[in-house]
Design an enzyme around this catalytic site. Structure first.
Site, mmCIF file in Angstrom:
data_model
loop_
_atom_site.group_PDB
_atom_site.id
_atom_site.type_symbol
_atom_site.label_atom_id
_atom_site.label_comp_id
_atom_site.label_asym_id
_atom_site.label_seq_id
_atom_site.Cartn_x
_atom_site.Cartn_y
_atom_site.Cartn_z
ATOM 1 C CD GLU A 184 -2.071 -9.052 10.851
ATOM 2 O OE1 GLU A 184 -0.789 -9.209 10.862
ATOM 3 O OE2 GLU A 184 -2.569 -8.903 9.767
ATOM 4 N N GLY A 224 -5.167 -5.549 5.450
ATOM 5 C CA GLY A 224 -4.571 -6.407 4.702
ATOM 6 C C GLY A 224 -5.038 -7.799 4.502
ATOM 7 N NE ARG A 225 -6.919 -8.871 10.490
ATOM 8 C CZ ARG A 225 -6.233 -7.691 10.974
ATOM 9 N NH1 ARG A 225 -4.953 -7.333 10.166
ATOM 10 N NH2 ARG A 225 -6.679 -6.982 12.058
ATOM 11 C CE LYS A 238 -3.649 -0.101 2.632
ATOM 12 N NZ LYS A 238 -4.833 0.113 3.621
ATOM 13 C CD GLU A 256 9.272 -7.572 6.249
ATOM 14 O OE1 GLU A 256 9.425 -8.099 7.430
ATOM 15 O OE2 GLU A 256 8.491 -6.696 5.969
ATOM 16 C CE LYS A 264 5.242 -4.721 9.576
ATOM 17 N NZ LYS A 264 4.195 -3.932 8.937
ATOM 18 C CG HIS A 280 -1.476 -41.169 7.926
ATOM 19 N ND1 HIS A 280 -1.473 -42.279 8.383
ATOM 20 C CD2 HIS A 280 -2.500 -40.949 6.967
ATOM 21 C CE1 HIS A 280 -2.582 -43.009 7.529
ATOM 22 N NE2 HIS A 280 -3.011 -42.097 6.899
#
Length: 545
Positions: A354, A268-269, A208, A214, A505, A385
């Site tokens: 979050e 964001g999510r 944004k 990152e 951050k 399993h």
């Protein structure tokens, strides 16, 4: 409403009393005494059937849970969210992701402005760009067609598109392959770049602000890779941006005309159905993306309009409240019995943890109850399993959501029957187990019986849809979004901020500056020691070189 007020609410106190009086009741007892239980505790909407009968519920407890939702103002807060009010209180923003999937012509206002036309304009821009890529009208700098797309993002700019890419596997464009780059470890970029030809590769940089550390680190690696192979002049033909920072996009070397915007009321999510979904549209086409939006919107309408007792997000959310806050379940397993939903647990992990991973309520007070459970899981039958041993015989209570589909995704019909037989069997085994009495009748040696008892009486939900379609995916994701909102409303927390992410951050930036010799911040003894060891090992040759 503060958490002190929550603990004083009559429905909360009544639920605590119900829990204290539960005694030796089991799921087996509940089903035996109420043969119609599966019908009573199930609901259906938007193509999704929810069976929540395998939970520790009685009609009285169910009624109290809905009373609690009413007492906590769920209806009012839901209506405020859909009205565009600033329900994200700590950032003074709306949480208006529902507008992203509203049909054209709908009026949905934030701060007095109808935002739906803006949303439709971005969707049109995305569709036009997708058409140009698919038709070959947009080509790389050498004139070759784009055949590889890399989505560079992190968090919601990565988990949503990656999850959707898997979920929409059968609708993918046959000549276009999409990759997802989030991890700042250079090995991730090296691995992806080895699979691609620079002349046929398009990068989508999703940030944004265009400052996410990152994402921009990976974007610069990609830019260098393209420039070295094709020259600086090639950058505008191999990069587009999902951002709101036109100046930074231009400085990077992209044409702002190829920037796809979104808004500060999109978390964001919650952003898969915004321009963040550009890679999803490219991987499929505009029609598939629109079908997914239609499923989202259908669940939005259901959440807004359905009575609480038939409202899927409310039911899923309030059952989670019951398991978490009254039965002390610390985690919840998401178990999709669909190979194409392999990344759904990770997507829902971010969505819940979050959103609701908070210890302070909206009045700035310490919570007096547990908030978000730990979300984890794997697709079935892989997990059977792996960790199902703990689910069946371990000492921890882990409520499970089983997600399955009646129709297979492949033309290999028999494996799908086996897949779904496993899902139904696991839910049944968790609920009813296997007793020592049954084991003795089967002739199991006495010494082995304690090890083979499955106690059962472990709660789960089953979500069953006809088929995994774009519409169903949208409805399913909308269901979980609103379930998370429901839980956050009960806890009186802001489900739309994420301040806890910020400290790490800030500290990482400081430490990076220290590593480069630009600054000398104070650090604790452990961090200083670790940095010293890292510096020594990082700048000396490894053994044998």
């Amino acid at each position: 409403m503060s958490k002190t007020a929550l603990l004083e609410l009559a429905p909360w106190r009544a639920l605590k009393e119900q829990r204290a009086r539960w005694g030796s009741w089991t799921l087996e007892t509940l089903f035996r005494e109420h043969p119609g239980r599966a019908t009573e505790f199930s609901a259906e909407a938007c193509g999704i059937y929810l069976d929540y009968s395998k939970n520790w519920l009685t009609p009285e407890i169910f009624g109290l849970l809905l009373d609690l939702a009413r007492a906590c103002g769920l209806k009012e807060r839901r209506d405020a969210m859909f009205a565009g009010d600033h329900v994200n209180r700590t950032e003074s923003r709306a949480a208006f992701h529902a507008a992203l999937r509203a049909p054209s012509g709908t009026v949905m206002c934030v701060d007095g402005e109808n935002v739906v036309p803006q949303v439709q304009e971005v969707l049109h821009h995305m569709a036009e760009f997708t058409g140009n890529i698919h038709s070959g009208n947009w080509r790389g700098a050498t004139g070759r067609r784009i055949r590889q797309v890399v989505n560079i993002g992190i968090g919601g700019s990565y988990l949503g598109p990656e999850m959707a890419y898997g979920a929409l596997r059968q609708w993918r464009h046959p000549d276009l392959h999409v990759h997802f780059l989030a991890n700042v470890d250079g090995a991730a970029f090296r691995d992806i770049s080895r699979q691609m030809d620079p002349a046929e590769t398009l990068f989508i940089v999703a940030s944004k602000t265009f400052t996410t550390l990152e994402t921009m680190t990976n974007a610069r690696l990609a830019r260098q890779w393209i420039a070295e192979a094709l020259g600086e002049q090639a950058v505008p033909r191999h990069f587009v941006a999902v951002s709101t920072n036109a100046e930074a996009v231009r400085s990077f070397g992209m044409d702002p005309a190829h920037m796809f915007g979104f808004w500060d009321w999109v978390g964001g999510r919650y952003s898969l159905d915004s321009a963040i979904g550009l890679s999803t549209m490219l991987a499929t086409d505009n029609g598939v993306f629109q079908e997914m939006l239609r499923g989202f919107h259908a669940m939005d309408c259901h959440f807004r309009e359905a009575p609480l007792e038939q409202n899927l997000p409310v039911l899923l959310g309030m059952v989670a409240i019951w398991n978490n806050n009254f039965w002390d379940a610390e985690s919840q397993a998401i178990l999709p019995y669909a190979y194409d939903l392999a990344r759904l647990p990770a997507y829902l992990q971010q969505l819940q943890m979050e959103s609701n991973g908070k210890s302070i309520d909206m009045d700035g007070r310490q919570l007096q109850v547990r908030s978000a459970p730990i979300i984890w899981g794997e697709p079935g039958t892989d997990g059977q399993h792996s960790f199902y041993q703990l689910l069946h015989q371990g000492t921890r209570l882990v409520p499970c959501d089983f997600i399955g589909f009646c129709q297979p995704l492949s033309d290999l019909g028999d494996p799908h029957d086996l897949l779904m037989a496993n899902m139904f069997a696991q839910a049944e085994a968790l609920a009813f187990g296997k007793s020592d009495e049954v084991l003795r009748k089967e002739g199991v040696p006495e010494w082995q019986i304690p090890h083979r008892i499955s106690p059962g009486n472990r709660p789960s939900n089953v979500l069953l849809a006809d088929a995994l379609t774009p519409y169903t995916i949208g409805a399913l994701l909308g269901l979980y979004e609103h379930s998370v909102f429901t839980q956050g409303t009960i806890w009186n927390i802001d489900s739309f901020d994420q301040w806890g992410v910020e400290l790490g951050k800030v500290l990482s930036q400081r430490i990076l500056q220290d590593m480069r010799g630009e600054t000398a911040h104070f650090h604790d003894g452990s961090t200083r020691s670790l940095l010293q060891r890292y510096h020594e090992k990082r700048h000396t040759s490894s053994a044998g070189e």
